[in-house]
Design an enzyme around this catalytic site. Structure first.
Site, mmCIF file in Angstrom:
data_model
loop_
_atom_site.group_PDB
_atom_site.id
_atom_site.type_symbol
_atom_site.label_atom_id
_atom_site.label_comp_id
_atom_site.label_asym_id
_atom_site.label_seq_id
_atom_site.Cartn_x
_atom_site.Cartn_y
_atom_site.Cartn_z
ATOM 1 N N ASP A 33 0.237 0.161 9.764
ATOM 2 C CA ASP A 33 0.742 -0.719 8.337
ATOM 3 C C ASP A 33 -0.420 -1.719 7.217
ATOM 4 O O ASP A 33 -1.113 -2.294 8.154
ATOM 5 C CB ASP A 33 2.106 -1.449 8.616
ATOM 6 C CG ASP A 33 3.290 -1.202 7.759
ATOM 7 O OD1 ASP A 33 2.986 -1.085 6.764
ATOM 8 O OD2 ASP A 33 3.704 -2.613 7.777
ATOM 9 N N PHE A 53 -7.237 3.910 -3.880
ATOM 10 C CA PHE A 53 -4.790 4.326 -3.929
ATOM 11 C C PHE A 53 -4.448 2.775 -3.905
ATOM 12 O O PHE A 53 -4.852 2.057 -3.797
ATOM 13 C CB PHE A 53 -4.438 5.692 -3.165
ATOM 14 C CG PHE A 53 -4.657 4.958 -1.715
ATOM 15 C CD1 PHE A 53 -3.865 3.824 -1.036
ATOM 16 C CD2 PHE A 53 -6.359 4.588 -1.338
ATOM 17 C CE1 PHE A 53 -3.933 3.604 0.435
ATOM 18 C CE2 PHE A 53 -5.968 4.581 -0.087
ATOM 19 C CZ PHE A 53 -5.266 4.131 0.894
ATOM 20 N N TYR A 60 -3.194 -0.792 -4.336
ATOM 21 C CA TYR A 60 -3.763 -1.683 -5.317
ATOM 22 C C TYR A 60 -4.758 -1.513 -5.482
ATOM 23 O O TYR A 60 -5.364 -3.008 -5.762
ATOM 24 C CB TYR A 60 -2.565 -3.317 -4.659
ATOM 25 C CG TYR A 60 -1.672 -3.080 -4.642
ATOM 26 C CD1 TYR A 60 -1.094 -3.873 -5.185
ATOM 27 C CD2 TYR A 60 -0.894 -2.727 -2.928
ATOM 28 C CE1 TYR A 60 0.182 -4.244 -5.266
ATOM 29 C CE2 TYR A 60 -0.192 -2.814 -3.179
ATOM 30 C CZ TYR A 60 1.347 -3.750 -4.662
ATOM 31 O OH TYR A 60 2.422 -3.963 -3.854
#
Length: 194
Positions: free
Chosen positions: A70, A150, A152
């Site tokens: 994550d 991809f 930000y």
């Protein structure tokens, strides 16, 4: 010699490509490759919690060695938001353009544009769990630069560089990025233990 097979608990083709380029000694497969089309809820309030949730889901349901990550973007001028909510910052549809627009709008003319990307990886292998993390410090640009990457990437300029992540190739980005650093720890661990 057969390569050790690891499921990377993602459906993000860009992330998969990035990781496959760095873990060439292993067979890295995606959720789609194991016919997992479940929407694994990311309900934890921390990056580590979400990585563990996803890894445990795959291990328990499919009985496979796997890892999950994550990632969050923490912007100082926004009290470290969007953080754990980075992917859905502008709404549930997980739209990078909308997320970037919201972030740039909220940051406005704030002079504190310091930010960091953080990735946490949970590896479940042979019924044991290991956690790795990586951080990349940088700045939020006032406007998008570059068309690669991809998320930000077009508005994040890593510290010590004059270009955004979106202006770097996979190899260059992989050596300095948050995910790259976390994956390097993972690679080092796997190469020394498996």
């Amino acid at each position: 010699m057969n390569k050790l097979k690891l499921v990377f608990a993602t459906n993000n083709k860009n992330k998969l490509k990035e990781v496959q380029a760095m873990l060439t000694n292993f067979e890295i497969v995606s959720l789609a490759d194991i016919n997992c089309f479940d929407d694994i809820a990311e309900t934890a309030t921390t990056l580590e919690g979400n990585a563990i949730l996803k890894a445990n889901y795959i291990s328990e349901k499919f009985g496979l060695n796997c890892f999950a990550d994550d990632t969050g973007l923490e912007v100082e001028g926004l009290d470290n938001k969007p953080g754990v909510y980075s992917a859905r910052y502008a709404g549930e549809e997980n739209n990078s353009e909308n997320n970037m627009h919201k972030l740039l709008t909220e940051l406005g003319d704030n002079l504190n544009r310091n930010a960091q990307f953080k990735t946490v990886i949970a590896l479940n292998i042979n019924k044991k769990q290991f956690i790795f993390d990586g951080i990349c410090k940088g700045q939020i640009l006032k406007a998008k630069q570059g068309i690669g990457g991809f998320g930000y990437d077009p508005i994040f300029k890593p510290k010590g560089y004059s270009k955004s992540f979106a202006e770097m190739d996979l190899k260059e980005k992989g050596t300095i990025s948050h995910r790259g650093k976390a994956i390097q720890q993972l690679v080092h661990f796997l190469n020394n233990h498996f």
